[in-house]
Design a protein around this motif. Sequence first.
Motif, PDB file in Angstrom:
ATOM      1  N   CYS A  20       0.846  -1.189   0.000  1.00 54.39           N
ATOM      2  CA  CYS A  20       0.000   0.000   0.000  1.00 54.39           C
ATOM      3  C   CYS A  20       0.889   1.250   0.000  1.00 54.39           C
ATOM      4  O   CYS A  20       1.754   1.388   0.866  1.00 54.39           O
ATOM      5  N   PRO A  21       0.679   2.158  -0.948  1.00 58.92           N
ATOM      6  CA  PRO A  21       1.509   3.357  -0.999  1.00 58.92           C
ATOM      7  C   PRO A  21       1.241   4.335   0.148  1.00 58.92           C
ATOM      8  O   PRO A  21       2.083   5.168   0.451  1.00 58.92           O
ATOM      9  N   ALA A  22       0.091   4.224   0.800  1.00 59.38           N
ATOM     10  CA  ALA A  22      -0.235   5.148   1.890  1.00 59.38           C
ATOM     11  C   ALA A  22       0.357   4.716   3.228  1.00 59.38           C
ATOM     12  O   ALA A  22       0.957   5.516   3.938  1.00 59.38           O
ATOM     13  N   CYS A  23       0.189   3.445   3.582  1.00 58.70           N
ATOM     14  CA  CYS A  23       0.604   3.001   4.923  1.00 58.70           C
ATOM     15  C   CYS A  23       1.784   2.040   4.915  1.00 58.70           C
ATOM     16  O   CYS A  23       2.391   1.794   5.942  1.00 58.70           O
ATOM     17  N   GLY A  24       2.087   1.456   3.750  1.00 55.82           N
ATOM     18  CA  GLY A  24       3.214   0.531   3.658  1.00 55.82           C
ATOM     19  C   GLY A  24       2.886  -0.916   3.993  1.00 55.82           C
ATOM     20  O   GLY A  24       3.780  -1.757   4.008  1.00 55.82           O
ATOM     21  N   CYS A  28      -2.451  -9.063   0.268  1.00 57.78           N
ATOM     22  CA  CYS A  28      -2.786  -9.969  -0.832  1.00 57.78           C
ATOM     23  C   CYS A  28      -3.683  -9.224  -1.823  1.00 57.78           C
ATOM     24  O   CYS A  28      -4.158  -8.125  -1.539  1.00 57.78           O
ATOM     25  N   GLU A  29      -3.931  -9.824  -2.962  1.00 64.77           N
ATOM     26  CA  GLU A  29      -4.757  -9.181  -3.985  1.00 64.77           C
ATOM     27  C   GLU A  29      -6.183  -8.919  -3.504  1.00 64.77           C
ATOM     28  O   GLU A  29      -6.805  -7.948  -3.900  1.00 64.77           O
ATOM     29  N   GLU A  30      -6.697  -9.785  -2.644  1.00 67.16           N
ATOM     30  CA  GLU A  30      -8.064  -9.611  -2.147  1.00 67.16           C
ATOM     31  C   GLU A  30      -8.188  -8.444  -1.173  1.00 67.16           C
ATOM     32  O   GLU A  30      -9.269  -7.890  -0.998  1.00 67.16           O
ATOM     33  N   ASP A  31      -7.116  -8.055  -0.537  1.00 72.30           N
ATOM     34  CA  ASP A  31      -7.143  -6.954   0.418  1.00 72.30           C
ATOM     35  C   ASP A  31      -6.544  -5.677  -0.154  1.00 72.30           C
ATOM     36  O   ASP A  31      -6.041  -4.820   0.583  1.00 72.30           O
ATOM     37  N   PHE A  32      -6.606  -5.540  -1.459  1.00 72.36           N
ATOM     38  CA  PHE A  32      -6.124  -4.339  -2.136  1.00 72.36           C
ATOM     39  C   PHE A  32      -7.255  -3.781  -2.981  1.00 72.36           C
ATOM     40  O   PHE A  32      -7.890  -4.498  -3.738  1.00 72.36           O
ATOM     41  N   ASP A  33      -7.544  -2.501  -2.827  1.00 71.21           N
ATOM     42  CA  ASP A  33      -8.586  -1.828  -3.601  1.00 71.21           C
ATOM     43  C   ASP A  33      -7.919  -1.192  -4.820  1.00 71.21           C
ATOM     44  O   ASP A  33      -7.300  -0.145  -4.717  1.00 71.21           O
ATOM     45  N   VAL A  40      -7.285  -2.211   1.640  1.00 75.35           N
ATOM     46  CA  VAL A  40      -8.687  -2.039   2.046  1.00 75.35           C
ATOM     47  C   VAL A  40      -8.821  -1.250   3.349  1.00 75.35           C
ATOM     48  O   VAL A  40      -9.820  -0.575   3.560  1.00 75.35           O
ATOM     49  N   VAL A  41      -7.823  -1.319   4.209  1.00 72.59           N
ATOM     50  CA  VAL A  41      -7.881  -0.575   5.464  1.00 72.59           C
ATOM     51  C   VAL A  41      -7.807   0.926   5.175  1.00 72.59           C
ATOM     52  O   VAL A  41      -8.634   1.704   5.663  1.00 72.59           O
ATOM     53  N   CYS A  42      -6.842   1.344   4.388  1.00 71.25           N
ATOM     54  CA  CYS A  42      -6.708   2.766   4.045  1.00 71.25           C
ATOM     55  C   CYS A  42      -7.909   3.246   3.227  1.00 71.25           C
ATOM     56  O   CYS A  42      -8.417   4.345   3.442  1.00 71.25           O
ATOM     57  N   ALA A  43      -8.363   2.432   2.280  1.00 66.72           N
ATOM     58  CA  ALA A  43      -9.499   2.802   1.446  1.00 66.72           C
ATOM     59  C   ALA A  43     -10.757   3.024   2.270  1.00 66.72           C
ATOM     60  O   ALA A  43     -11.555   3.911   1.980  1.00 66.72           O
ATOM     61  N   SER A  44     -10.935   2.247   3.332  1.00 64.20           N
ATOM     62  CA  SER A  44     -12.143   2.376   4.145  1.00 64.20           C
ATOM     63  C   SER A  44     -12.097   3.574   5.088  1.00 64.20           C
ATOM     64  O   SER A  44     -13.127   3.952   5.646  1.00 64.20           O
TER      65      SER A  44
END
Length: 102
Positions: A20-24, A28-33, A40-44
């Motif tokens: 993740c470029p925001a938090c590092g 996995c592919e399923e947890d990437f928006d 998914v954590v940063c996106a939410s």
Amino acid sequence: MGFKTRLCDVCESKPAVLKCPACGRWVCEEDFDYSKNLCVVCASTLCEICGRRPSIGYCRVCGRVGCEECLVQESTVSYVCRECAERLGLRLNSKRYRFRLK
């Protein structure tokens, strides 16, 4: 010595393949928006109003989560988004950073 696969920092069960470029976080592919290019954590936790910055609270009128730029603190525990404030006829009191009726 075998190669150890890095696991997803979110689900902790699947192999991590993206960072993740925001938090590092490695996820996995399923947890990437892919639409937001974030985990998914940063996106939410993004501001629902502008979609660019992390949220700090929610508007007491419309309920959307917002960032520092989109929300104005109405009291020590309450925020109103700029859109709702304008619609309700509130104006910002610059000394106290609070709204009052026009």
